[in-house]
Design a protein around this motif. Structure first.
Motif, PDB file in Angstrom:
ATOM      1  N   GLN A   1     -18.310 -36.204 -28.111  1.00  0.00           N
ATOM      2  CA  GLN A   1     -18.795 -34.838 -27.873  1.00  0.00           C
ATOM      3  C   GLN A   1     -18.296 -34.350 -26.514  1.00  0.00           C
ATOM      4  OE1 GLN A   1     -22.398 -32.747 -29.456  1.00  0.00           O
ATOM      5  NE2 GLN A   1     -23.225 -33.754 -27.675  1.00  0.00           N
ATOM      6  N   ARG A   2     -17.698 -33.162 -26.482  1.00  0.00           N
ATOM      7  CA  ARG A   2     -17.229 -32.606 -25.192  1.00  0.00           C
ATOM      8  C   ARG A   2     -17.975 -31.316 -24.928  1.00  0.00           C
ATOM      9  NH1 ARG A   2     -11.023 -33.902 -26.439  1.00  0.00           N
ATOM     10  NH2 ARG A   2     -11.186 -36.135 -26.076  1.00  0.00           N
ATOM     11  N   LYS A   3     -18.711 -31.342 -23.887  1.00  0.00           N
ATOM     12  CA  LYS A   3     -19.575 -30.215 -23.558  1.00  0.00           C
ATOM     13  C   LYS A   3     -18.739 -28.947 -23.316  1.00  0.00           C
ATOM     14  CE  LYS A   3     -23.525 -29.235 -20.898  1.00  0.00           C
ATOM     15  NZ  LYS A   3     -24.716 -29.531 -20.329  1.00  0.00           N
ATOM     16  N   GLY A   4     -19.075 -27.834 -23.967  1.00  0.00           N
ATOM     17  CA  GLY A   4     -18.435 -26.540 -23.726  1.00  0.00           C
ATOM     18  C   GLY A   4     -17.010 -26.431 -24.241  1.00  0.00           C
ATOM     19  N   TRP A   5     -16.503 -27.459 -24.890  1.00  0.00           N
ATOM     20  CA  TRP A   5     -15.093 -27.479 -25.310  1.00  0.00           C
ATOM     21  C   TRP A   5     -14.780 -26.351 -26.276  1.00  0.00           C
ATOM     22  CZ3 TRP A   5     -11.788 -27.717 -29.375  1.00  0.00           C
ATOM     23  CH2 TRP A   5     -10.467 -28.142 -29.121  1.00  0.00           C
ATOM     24  N   GLY A   6     -15.674 -26.081 -27.205  1.00  0.00           N
ATOM     25  CA  GLY A   6     -15.455 -25.048 -28.219  1.00  0.00           C
ATOM     26  C   GLY A   6     -15.279 -23.693 -27.579  1.00  0.00           C
ATOM     27  N   LYS A   7     -16.151 -23.395 -26.665  1.00  0.00           N
ATOM     28  CA  LYS A   7     -16.111 -22.085 -26.013  1.00  0.00           C
ATOM     29  C   LYS A   7     -14.830 -21.940 -25.196  1.00  0.00           C
ATOM     30  CE  LYS A   7     -19.003 -18.957 -23.428  1.00  0.00           C
ATOM     31  NZ  LYS A   7     -20.174 -18.849 -22.557  1.00  0.00           N
ATOM     32  N   ALA A   8     -14.481 -23.013 -24.449  1.00  0.00           N
ATOM     33  CA  ALA A   8     -13.273 -22.975 -23.625  1.00  0.00           C
ATOM     34  C   ALA A   8     -12.029 -22.792 -24.488  1.00  0.00           C
ATOM     35  CB  ALA A   8     -13.167 -24.279 -22.818  1.00  0.00           C
ATOM     36  N   PHE A   9     -12.039 -23.450 -25.662  1.00  0.00           N
ATOM     37  CA  PHE A   9     -10.913 -23.353 -26.606  1.00  0.00           C
ATOM     38  C   PHE A   9     -10.734 -21.918 -27.067  1.00  0.00           C
ATOM     39  CE2 PHE A   9      -9.730 -23.344 -31.162  1.00  0.00           C
ATOM     40  CZ  PHE A   9      -8.480 -23.927 -31.084  1.00  0.00           C
ATOM     41  N   ARG A  10     -11.844 -21.300 -27.458  1.00  0.00           N
ATOM     42  CA  ARG A  10     -11.769 -19.920 -27.942  1.00  0.00           C
ATOM     43  C   ARG A  10     -11.283 -18.972 -26.849  1.00  0.00           C
ATOM     44  NH1 ARG A  10     -16.298 -21.518 -30.797  1.00  0.00           N
ATOM     45  NH2 ARG A  10     -17.672 -20.814 -29.136  1.00  0.00           N
ATOM     46  N   THR A  11     -11.764 -19.157 -25.632  1.00  0.00           N
ATOM     47  CA  THR A  11     -11.364 -18.293 -24.520  1.00  0.00           C
ATOM     48  C   THR A  11      -9.857 -18.398 -24.299  1.00  0.00           C
ATOM     49  OG1 THR A  11     -13.494 -18.835 -23.539  1.00  0.00           O
ATOM     50  CG2 THR A  11     -11.929 -17.719 -22.097  1.00  0.00           C
ATOM     51  N   ARG A  12      -9.353 -19.663 -24.324  1.00  0.00           N
ATOM     52  CA  ARG A  12      -7.930 -19.881 -24.100  1.00  0.00           C
ATOM     53  C   ARG A  12      -7.091 -19.212 -25.195  1.00  0.00           C
ATOM     54  NH1 ARG A  12      -7.425 -25.463 -24.618  1.00  0.00           N
ATOM     55  NH2 ARG A  12      -6.109 -25.332 -26.471  1.00  0.00           N
ATOM     56  N   LYS A  13      -7.517 -19.389 -26.429  1.00  0.00           N
ATOM     57  CA  LYS A  13      -6.772 -18.820 -27.552  1.00  0.00           C
ATOM     58  C   LYS A  13      -6.785 -17.297 -27.510  1.00  0.00           C
ATOM     59  CE  LYS A  13      -5.111 -22.252 -29.865  1.00  0.00           C
ATOM     60  NZ  LYS A  13      -3.663 -22.451 -29.888  1.00  0.00           N
ATOM     61  N   ASP A  14      -7.950 -16.727 -27.207  1.00  0.00           N
ATOM     62  CA  ASP A  14      -8.063 -15.259 -27.111  1.00  0.00           C
ATOM     63  C   ASP A  14      -7.093 -14.728 -26.055  1.00  0.00           C
ATOM     64  OD1 ASP A  14      -9.895 -14.940 -29.082  1.00  0.00           O
ATOM     65  OD2 ASP A  14     -11.655 -14.870 -27.751  1.00  0.00           O
ATOM     66  N   GLU A  15      -7.016 -15.429 -24.927  1.00  0.00           N
ATOM     67  CA  GLU A  15      -6.150 -15.041 -23.811  1.00  0.00           C
ATOM     68  C   GLU A  15      -4.675 -15.041 -24.257  1.00  0.00           C
ATOM     69  OE1 GLU A  15      -5.204 -13.616 -20.196  1.00  0.00           O
ATOM     70  OE2 GLU A  15      -7.163 -13.763 -21.190  1.00  0.00           O
ATOM     71  N   GLU A  16      -4.279 -16.125 -24.983  1.00  0.00           N
ATOM     72  CA  GLU A  16      -2.902 -16.238 -25.473  1.00  0.00           C
ATOM     73  C   GLU A  16      -2.549 -15.077 -26.396  1.00  0.00           C
ATOM     74  OE1 GLU A  16      -2.803 -21.146 -25.580  1.00  0.00           O
ATOM     75  OE2 GLU A  16      -2.444 -20.023 -27.443  1.00  0.00           O
ATOM     76  N   LYS A  17      -3.508 -14.734 -27.278  1.00  0.00           N
ATOM     77  CA  LYS A  17      -3.297 -13.663 -28.247  1.00  0.00           C
ATOM     78  C   LYS A  17      -3.085 -12.325 -27.524  1.00  0.00           C
ATOM     79  CE  LYS A  17      -5.747 -12.426 -32.515  1.00  0.00           C
ATOM     80  NZ  LYS A  17      -7.057 -12.690 -33.145  1.00  0.00           N
ATOM     81  N   ARG A  18      -3.954 -12.090 -26.571  1.00  0.00           N
ATOM     82  CA  ARG A  18      -3.863 -10.827 -25.818  1.00  0.00           C
ATOM     83  C   ARG A  18      -2.496 -10.685 -25.145  1.00  0.00           C
ATOM     84  NH1 ARG A  18      -9.076 -10.669 -24.572  1.00  0.00           N
ATOM     85  NH2 ARG A  18      -8.852 -12.100 -22.821  1.00  0.00           N
ATOM     86  N   LYS A  19      -2.026 -11.792 -24.537  1.00  0.00           N
ATOM     87  CA  LYS A  19      -0.735 -11.785 -23.841  1.00  0.00           C
ATOM     88  C   LYS A  19       0.395 -11.415 -24.778  1.00  0.00           C
ATOM     89  CE  LYS A  19      -0.919 -14.834 -19.867  1.00  0.00           C
ATOM     90  NZ  LYS A  19      -0.870 -16.276 -19.534  1.00  0.00           N
ATOM     91  N   LYS A  20       0.398 -12.069 -25.983  1.00  0.00           N
ATOM     92  CA  LYS A  20       1.438 -11.821 -26.971  1.00  0.00           C
ATOM     93  C   LYS A  20       1.481 -10.363 -27.377  1.00  0.00           C
ATOM     94  CE  LYS A  20       2.691 -15.935 -29.493  1.00  0.00           C
ATOM     95  NZ  LYS A  20       2.092 -16.882 -30.412  1.00  0.00           N
ATOM     96  N   GLN A  21       0.292  -9.781 -27.619  1.00  0.00           N
ATOM     97  CA  GLN A  21       0.232  -8.385 -28.044  1.00  0.00           C
ATOM     98  C   GLN A  21       0.739  -7.451 -26.954  1.00  0.00           C
ATOM     99  OE1 GLN A  21      -3.774  -8.287 -29.408  1.00  0.00           O
ATOM    100  NE2 GLN A  21      -3.183  -8.628 -31.555  1.00  0.00           N
ATOM    101  N   ALA A  22       0.409  -7.818 -25.709  1.00  0.00           N
ATOM    102  CA  ALA A  22       0.854  -6.996 -24.571  1.00  0.00           C
ATOM    103  C   ALA A  22       2.374  -7.010 -24.487  1.00  0.00           C
ATOM    104  CB  ALA A  22       0.236  -7.528 -23.276  1.00  0.00           C
ATOM    105  N   GLU A  23       2.992  -8.219 -24.704  1.00  0.00           N
ATOM    106  CA  GLU A  23       4.461  -8.334 -24.679  1.00  0.00           C
ATOM    107  C   GLU A  23       5.104  -7.444 -25.735  1.00  0.00           C
ATOM    108  OE1 GLU A  23       5.625 -12.436 -25.056  1.00  0.00           O
ATOM    109  OE2 GLU A  23       4.609 -12.916 -23.151  1.00  0.00           O
ATOM    110  N   LYS A  24       4.520  -7.432 -26.941  1.00  0.00           N
ATOM    111  CA  LYS A  24       5.036  -6.613 -28.054  1.00  0.00           C
ATOM    112  C   LYS A  24       5.026  -5.141 -27.656  1.00  0.00           C
ATOM    113  CE  LYS A  24       4.152  -8.621 -32.576  1.00  0.00           C
ATOM    114  NZ  LYS A  24       3.094  -8.658 -33.590  1.00  0.00           N
ATOM    115  N   GLY A  25       3.907  -4.709 -27.048  1.00  0.00           N
ATOM    116  CA  GLY A  25       3.743  -3.309 -26.651  1.00  0.00           C
ATOM    117  C   GLY A  25       4.807  -2.898 -25.631  1.00  0.00           C
ATOM    118  N   ASP A  26       5.214  -3.832 -24.758  1.00  0.00           N
ATOM    119  CA  ASP A  26       6.219  -3.561 -23.721  1.00  0.00           C
ATOM    120  C   ASP A  26       7.570  -3.219 -24.304  1.00  0.00           C
ATOM    121  OD1 ASP A  26       4.414  -3.909 -21.815  1.00  0.00           O
ATOM    122  OD2 ASP A  26       5.059  -5.934 -21.167  1.00  0.00           O
TER     123      ASP A  26
END
Ligand code: UD1
Ligand code: MG
Length: 456
Positions: A430-455
């Motif tokens: 069991q890793r405390k907070g791992w799920g939440k940290a994973f989602r935050t990281r993935k959301d961040e990656e997604k946002r970056k990709k979309q921003a690049e497309k818009g550029d």
């Protein structure tokens, strides 16, 4: 007195061409038992002085099925009269009453056989008694021509009958009692000038008539006299028989919630106060004790269920299954060659094969006894009061000691001691907070990709 002696001839040499089968007709089962066995059970209760079965060449399977009754072989199939003649070496000197029954008319009762013999032995002491019945659809049955005084004058096969004769509702059920002193003389005199070119047994009536001997009809009920010539007839006979078996079960103290959907075998034994739910099938060799509850949609075969047990809904008990007093077998559970001892519970989604489930043991959902390695079958022994966690595989041969506990999801390949805990799962991480940290990281990656497309 010789007059009261009875011999029985059972005709079973026919090929059953209309069945379109490689199995001899009389071996086709009704309520899980070959037709011929039903007939033999009735003959046995009549306890005749002699009996023999006429079979065809290459019908060893039939000979085995009827043993210890003697068989005679009719080598050529030239008709029912010719078939009875094959019994001459055995019954030629018999001076009593010869009862002739057809192997394809298997549901005849003892009472009906006895009634025919009674008519044969009463005034005017006829030489021939034929069993008649009035089927809903007379179809291809032979018609009985009876005069105003009750004298049977002839049996006319449907194929040979005139339009007028075909209107006769009284039909030949295919059973007859003939005086042994006349039988074989009649049979030798029968010719084959008819539509089928066969030696018809039914012609004995005309021959007896010609000698001024009395011929009489005893009547029976269609339900026990249906002649099986085709698969459709087989299904009709099965339906009649099932109705009888359901009625019998209820008469003997079982509750059938929806009788028309319950299928019995001829040898099914039910105790008192048994309740059977809708859509339950009993194959051969089932014994059910008092107060057992069999819930809807079970398939049960070769099994013993002892008093107070609960089986189903949706259980399958295969040969060698034994469910002891008060045990429970639940939904989507299959039991084969295994004993579920007193008060044990196997309630959900489980296979128990080649095993013992000790008294009061509890087998969790999804447990499987892995009893077969592709070559040999192994035994699983589950001790009294053991607890098998859900989704466990017990790889046989294996023994689980009394009172042992198996952790859910385990694969057990070695003996588990009495009262021990065994589990084979990987360690729990069991890793405390791992799920939440994973989602935050993935959301961040997604946002970056979309921003690049818009550029672009
Ligand atoms: C027979 C009767 C018919 C009756 C019907 C009742 C005759 C001529 N006709 O017709 O009047 O209404 O049964 O179901 O008897 N068998 C032999 N050897 C043979 C021919 C038949 O052993 O050469 C046996 C068959 O295995 C069968 C029985 O005799 O068990 C009757 O033969 P089957 O051909 O079915 O006669 P059906 O046409 O039904
Ligand atoms: Mg027939």
């Amino acid at each position: 007195m010789t007059g009261d002696q009875t011999a029985v001839v059972i005709l079973a040499a026919g090929l059953g061409t209309r069945m379109k089968s490689s199995l001899p007709k009389v071996m086709h089962p009704l309520a899980g038992r070959p037709m011929i066995k039903h007939l033999l059970a009735a003959v046995e209760s009549l306890a005749p002085q002699q009996a023999c079965v006429v079979i065809g060449a290459e019908m060893e399977a039939v000979a085995r099925a009827v043993a210890p009754y003697p068989t005679v072989v009719q080598t050529e199939r030239l008709g029912t009269g010719h078939a009875v003649l094959a019994a001459e070496p055995v019954l030629g000197g018999f001076a009593g009453d010869v009862l002739i029954v057809y192997g394809d008319t298997p549901l005849i009762s003892l009472a009906t056989m006895q009634r025919m013999l009674d008519v044969k032995r009463a005034e005017p002491r006829p030489a021939v008694v034929v069993l008649g019945f009035r089927p809903e659809d007379p179809g291809a049955y032979g018609r009985l021509v009876v005069d105003g005084s009750g004298q049977l004058q002839a049996i006319v096969e449907a194929k040979d009958a005139s339009a007028e004769q075909l209107k006769i509702g009284l039909c030949n059920a295919g059973m007859m009692v003939v005086d042994g002193r006349h039988l074989f003389a009649f049979l030798h005199a029968i010719g084959n000038a008819n539509a089928k070119g066969e030696y018809y047994l039914t012609d004995v009536v005309t021959l007896a008539q010609a000698q001024g001997l009395a011929c009489r009809v005893a009547e029976g009920d269609e339900r026990e006299l249906i002649g099986v010539n085709s698969r459709a007839d087989l299904a009709r006979a099965e339906a009649f028989l099932q109705e009888t078996l359901r009625q019998r079960a209820m008469n003997e103290g079982a509750t059938l919630i929806d009788p028309a959907t319950v299928y019995f075998s001829a040898d099914t034994q039910l105790g008192r106060d048994v309740t059977v739910g809708p859509s339950v099938f009993f194959g051969p060799g089932v014994t059910v004790g008092d107060r057992v509850e069999i819930r809807a949609f079970c398939h049960i075969e070769g099994a013993v269920i002892e008093e107070g047990a609960i089986v189903g809904p949706f259980s399958r008990l295969r040969p060698g299954a034994s469910v002891a007093k008060g045990a429970h077998v639940g939904n989507f559970v299959e039991i084969k060659n295994a004993t579920v001892e007193e008060g044990a519970k196997v309630n959900h989604l489980t296979y128990i094969g080649d095993a013992r489930v000790g008294a009061k043991a509890n087998v969790g959902a999804g447990t499987i006894t892995c009893n077969y390695d592709g070559f040999t079958k192994g035994f699983t022994d589950i001790g009294e009061g053991a607890f098998i966690g859900s989704n466990s595989s017990l790889v046989a041969p294996v023994k689980i000691g009394a009172g042992a506990i198996i952790g859910a999801g385990s694969v057990i390949t070695r003996e588990v001691e009495t009262d021990a805990l065994a589990l084979t799962r990987g360690p729990h991480l069991q890793r405390k907070g791992w799920g939440k940290a994973f989602r935050t990281r993935k959301d961040e990656e997604k946002r970056k990709k979309q921003a690049e497309k818009g550029d672009r």
